[in-house]
Write a protein that holds these residues in place. Structure first.
Motif, PDB file in Angstrom:
ATOM      1  N   THR A  50       0.992  -1.143  -0.038  1.00  0.00           N
ATOM      2  CA  THR A  50      -0.186   0.019  -0.337  1.00  0.00           C
ATOM      3  C   THR A  50       0.831   1.381  -0.298  1.00  0.00           C
ATOM      4  O   THR A  50       1.745   1.061   0.445  1.00  0.00           O
ATOM      5  CB  THR A  50      -0.930   0.199   1.264  1.00  0.00           C
ATOM      6  N   THR A  51      -0.041   2.409  -0.888  1.00  0.00           N
ATOM      7  CA  THR A  51       1.279   3.693  -0.575  1.00  0.00           C
ATOM      8  C   THR A  51       0.675   4.592   0.963  1.00  0.00           C
ATOM      9  O   THR A  51      -0.596   4.872   1.080  1.00  0.00           O
ATOM     10  CB  THR A  51       0.757   4.618  -1.271  1.00  0.00           C
ATOM     11  N   VAL A  52       1.789   4.621   2.028  1.00  0.00           N
ATOM     12  CA  VAL A  52       1.373   5.832   2.993  1.00  0.00           C
ATOM     13  C   VAL A  52       1.329   6.936   2.320  1.00  0.00           C
ATOM     14  O   VAL A  52       1.852   8.108   1.994  1.00  0.00           O
ATOM     15  CB  VAL A  52       2.467   5.003   3.716  1.00  0.00           C
ATOM     16  N   GLY A  53      -0.157   7.411   3.091  1.00  0.00           N
ATOM     17  CA  GLY A  53      -0.415   9.092   2.994  1.00  0.00           C
ATOM     18  C   GLY A  53      -1.518   9.310   3.354  1.00  0.00           C
ATOM     19  O   GLY A  53      -2.432   8.376   3.376  1.00  0.00           O
ATOM     20  N   GLY A  54      -2.491  10.696   3.208  1.00  0.00           N
ATOM     21  CA  GLY A  54      -3.408  10.323   3.508  1.00  0.00           C
ATOM     22  C   GLY A  54      -3.790  10.353   4.708  1.00  0.00           C
ATOM     23  O   GLY A  54      -4.974   9.853   4.885  1.00  0.00           O
ATOM     24  N   LEU A  55      -2.725  10.632   6.138  1.00  0.00           N
ATOM     25  CA  LEU A  55      -3.401  10.121   7.386  1.00  0.00           C
ATOM     26  C   LEU A  55      -4.215  11.149   8.280  1.00  0.00           C
ATOM     27  O   LEU A  55      -3.197  12.518   8.282  1.00  0.00           O
ATOM     28  CB  LEU A  55      -1.703   9.775   7.429  1.00  0.00           C
ATOM     29  N   SER A  56      -5.176  10.482   8.073  1.00  0.00           N
ATOM     30  CA  SER A  56      -6.706  11.973   8.648  1.00  0.00           C
ATOM     31  C   SER A  56      -7.025  11.401   9.863  1.00  0.00           C
ATOM     32  O   SER A  56      -7.519  12.453  10.739  1.00  0.00           O
ATOM     33  CB  SER A  56      -7.479  12.014   7.634  1.00  0.00           C
ATOM     34  N   GLY A  57      -6.529  10.625  10.151  1.00  0.00           N
ATOM     35  CA  GLY A  57      -6.417  11.095  12.243  1.00  0.00           C
ATOM     36  C   GLY A  57      -5.599   9.593  12.882  1.00  0.00           C
ATOM     37  O   GLY A  57      -5.062   8.927  12.643  1.00  0.00           O
ATOM     38  N   ILE A  58      -5.485  10.163  13.847  1.00  0.00           N
ATOM     39  CA  ILE A  58      -4.535   8.926  15.221  1.00  0.00           C
ATOM     40  C   ILE A  58      -4.960   8.911  16.276  1.00  0.00           C
ATOM     41  O   ILE A  58      -5.611   9.743  17.082  1.00  0.00           O
ATOM     42  CB  ILE A  58      -2.926   9.711  14.769  1.00  0.00           C
ATOM     43  N   ILE A  77      -6.705   4.308  -4.640  1.00  0.00           N
ATOM     44  CA  ILE A  77      -5.177   4.413  -4.374  1.00  0.00           C
ATOM     45  C   ILE A  77      -5.106   2.421  -4.343  1.00  0.00           C
ATOM     46  O   ILE A  77      -4.655   2.327  -4.898  1.00  0.00           O
ATOM     47  CB  ILE A  77      -4.080   4.500  -4.258  1.00  0.00           C
ATOM     48  N   ASN A  78      -5.565   2.670  -3.031  1.00  0.00           N
ATOM     49  CA  ASN A  78      -5.538   1.038  -2.505  1.00  0.00           C
ATOM     50  C   ASN A  78      -7.367   1.099  -1.627  1.00  0.00           C
ATOM     51  O   ASN A  78      -7.331   1.741  -1.107  1.00  0.00           O
ATOM     52  CB  ASN A  78      -4.959   0.995  -1.089  1.00  0.00           C
ATOM     53  N   PRO A  79      -7.451  -0.421  -1.467  1.00  0.00           N
ATOM     54  CA  PRO A  79      -8.669   0.021  -0.632  1.00  0.00           C
ATOM     55  C   PRO A  79      -8.679   0.395   0.870  1.00  0.00           C
ATOM     56  O   PRO A  79      -7.550   0.963   1.343  1.00  0.00           O
ATOM     57  CB  PRO A  79      -8.688  -1.651  -0.259  1.00  0.00           C
ATOM     58  N   PHE A  99       5.642   1.754  10.610  1.00  0.00           N
ATOM     59  CA  PHE A  99       4.730   1.054  10.259  1.00  0.00           C
ATOM     60  C   PHE A  99       4.567  -0.751  10.481  1.00  0.00           C
ATOM     61  O   PHE A  99       5.221  -0.971  10.109  1.00  0.00           O
ATOM     62  CB  PHE A  99       4.135   2.187   9.118  1.00  0.00           C
ATOM     63  N   THR A 100       3.461  -1.040  11.216  1.00  0.00           N
ATOM     64  CA  THR A 100       3.695  -2.244  11.829  1.00  0.00           C
ATOM     65  C   THR A 100       2.851  -3.293  11.114  1.00  0.00           C
ATOM     66  O   THR A 100       2.637  -4.393  10.715  1.00  0.00           O
ATOM     67  CB  THR A 100       3.472  -2.654  13.192  1.00  0.00           C
ATOM     68  N   LYS A 101       1.329  -2.674  10.416  1.00  0.00           N
ATOM     69  CA  LYS A 101       0.181  -3.300  10.302  1.00  0.00           C
ATOM     70  C   LYS A 101      -0.722  -2.279   9.330  1.00  0.00           C
ATOM     71  O   LYS A 101      -0.414  -0.890   9.822  1.00  0.00           O
ATOM     72  CB  LYS A 101      -0.827  -3.913  11.195  1.00  0.00           C
ATOM     73  N   VAL A 102      -0.995  -3.227   8.055  1.00  0.00           N
ATOM     74  CA  VAL A 102      -2.068  -2.466   7.856  1.00  0.00           C
ATOM     75  C   VAL A 102      -3.346  -3.436   7.689  1.00  0.00           C
ATOM     76  O   VAL A 102      -3.046  -4.712   7.236  1.00  0.00           O
ATOM     77  CB  VAL A 102      -1.890  -2.158   6.305  1.00  0.00           C
ATOM     78  N   THR A 103      -4.723  -2.728   8.089  1.00  0.00           N
ATOM     79  CA  THR A 103      -6.012  -2.855   7.849  1.00  0.00           C
ATOM     80  C   THR A 103      -7.045  -2.756   7.151  1.00  0.00           C
ATOM     81  O   THR A 103      -7.040  -0.946   6.903  1.00  0.00           O
ATOM     82  CB  THR A 103      -6.778  -3.416   9.109  1.00  0.00           C
ATOM     83  N   TYR A 104      -7.904  -3.654   6.121  1.00  0.00           N
ATOM     84  CA  TYR A 104      -8.795  -3.172   5.867  1.00  0.00           C
ATOM     85  C   TYR A 104     -10.000  -2.753   5.825  1.00  0.00           C
ATOM     86  O   TYR A 104     -10.190  -3.680   6.819  1.00  0.00           O
ATOM     87  CB  TYR A 104      -8.264  -3.718   4.072  1.00  0.00           C
ATOM     88  N   LEU A 105     -10.724  -1.946   6.119  1.00  0.00           N
ATOM     89  CA  LEU A 105     -11.818  -1.527   6.211  1.00  0.00           C
ATOM     90  C   LEU A 105     -13.206  -2.285   5.205  1.00  0.00           C
ATOM     91  O   LEU A 105     -12.901  -1.940   4.363  1.00  0.00           O
ATOM     92  CB  LEU A 105     -11.894   0.206   6.435  1.00  0.00           C
TER      93      LEU A 105
END
Length: 383
Positions: A50-58, A77-79, A99-105
């Motif tokens: 995945t492409t990391v970007g668009g980080l809108s909440g933490i 770009i990605n799901p 970054f340690t993990k990506v999770t799809y909504l």
């Protein structure tokens, strides 16, 4: 051996209670903010395909020391997804973000969301995310969609969803009728809806903020003081039902656009609850032709504000009392480039005993913008 284990357990429990108590006290007595450091994520960083970007909440989970970061990619770009990360810092420096993990909504049907071109009325617009340790789940918001043209009309209501840590849909929060998308100039404006989420009162209540005013509530922010009023919704977390709404007065836009008729905006980009009546609100002002965003952080008090849940039009209803607010920090004072800050969370207690506060900026997947992290020390006010 048994006595030794009991002693260790007592120390651990005492330390745990102390950490919780410090976080509560500091949250209630914020005096000022002191910048510790900044970290920028490389543009178009690739992680797990995945492409990391668009980080809108933490948001931060102190038990696992994980940070949850929602991405506002509308499956283009990605799901649609969120990231899990670790942040490495001390009270003297900000070292790195890993970054340690990506999770799809996942939608209610258990599938990833379609992209906005294939199914614009079904694609989400992820903006905010919070972790609820009481339920061991996440809550995230979507701004929905409102496109009204001579050729087409696309309406997708804003929403707040409850999901598992694996991204599985669990439930949704009830949507007040004032926030249903409409083809007429009524209800929410496009891209001006649910931008902020904050839990309060030991996770019994949740606040959700609108970025910009609804059509009925008056004009958007401008370079002059309109005024412009947006709304903050209060929910019962257990029932997922709205119980109150409050008016919030936005600041004027910081700069004229270049040219003057080009896009400009000011609105609430995120919130963070301090108590059941006090919240931190981020206002983000942007004007075309001005590279920097103007980011101001306010302490907002809902105590004494009018409950406007039964008021459909603020511009036609004089006499309501909005929330009060006080400027805590203006990012312009840092004298550096500040991008599109859209997320904030309390982090761990720093080695010096003070609370940490972390902001993240959305780079909109643009090589002209930056995915920035800012780390602050919260300096308590003198009691």
């Amino acid at each position: 051996m048994k006595n030794f284990c009991l002693c260790v357990l007592a120390i651990v429990l005492a330390s745990s209670c102390r950490t919780t108590r410090l976080q509560t006290n500091n949250n209630e007595s914020i005096g000022s903010l002191k910048l510790i450091g900044q970290y920028n994520v490389p543009y178009n960083l690739s992680f797990d395909n995945t492409t990391v970007g668009g980080l809108s909440g933490i948001d931060y989970d102190p038990q696992t020391q994980n940070y949850y970061l929602i991405c506002d990619d509308r499956s283009a770009i990605n799901p649609a997804r969120f990231y899990t990360a670790r942040l490495y810092f001390t009270d003297k420096s900000f070292d790195s973000v890993a970054f340690t993990k990506v999770t799809y909504l996942l939608n209610p049907q258990g599938q990833t969301y379609p992209d906005s071109k294939t199914a614009p009325s079904l694609a989400p617009d992820p903006e905010a995310m919070r972790f609820n340790p009481k339920k061991n789940c996440l809550v995230w918001s979507s701004e929905g969609e409102r496109i009204v043209t001579d050729k087409d009309t696309i309406l997708n209501n804003p929403a707040v969803y409850e999901i598992s840590l694996t991204g599985k849909y669990l439930d949704s929060f009830a949507l007040p009728s004032q926030f249903v998308m409409k083809a007429t100039e009524n209800g929410p404006r496009r891209n001006g809806v649910f931008e902020g989420i904050g839990f309060s009162d030991n996770f019994k209540h949740m606040f959700v903020s609108l970025e910009e005013p609804r059509y009925e509530d008056g004009p958007r922010s401008d370079v002059t003081d309109g005024p412009a009023y947006t709304r903050i919704i209060k929910y019962n977390v257990d029932t997922r039902q709205p119980i109150a709404q409050y008016a919030y007065k936005l600041e004027p836009i910081a700069y004229k656009a270049i040219p003057e008729d080009a896009f400009k905006v000011n609105g609430i980009s995120d919130i963070l609850a301090l108590s059941d009546t006090r919240i931190l609100t981020i206002e983000r002002s942007f004007s075309t032709g001005i590279r920097d965003c103007t980011i101001k952080l306010f302490i907002t008090d809902l105590k004494g504000a009018t409950d406007i849940k039964n008021i459909n039009s603020l511009k036609q209803t004089p006499g309501f009392k909005p929330a009060s607010k006080k400027l805590l920090f203006n990012f312009a004072s840092l004298n550096r480039y500040i991008d599109n800050i859209e997320g904030v969370t309390f982090g761990p207690i720093l080695p010096n005993g003070h609370q940490s506060l972390i902001f993240v900026a959305d780079n909109n997947f643009s090589d002209k913008e930056e995915s920035q992290f800012f780390l602050f020390e919260v300096v308590p006010s003198k009691q």
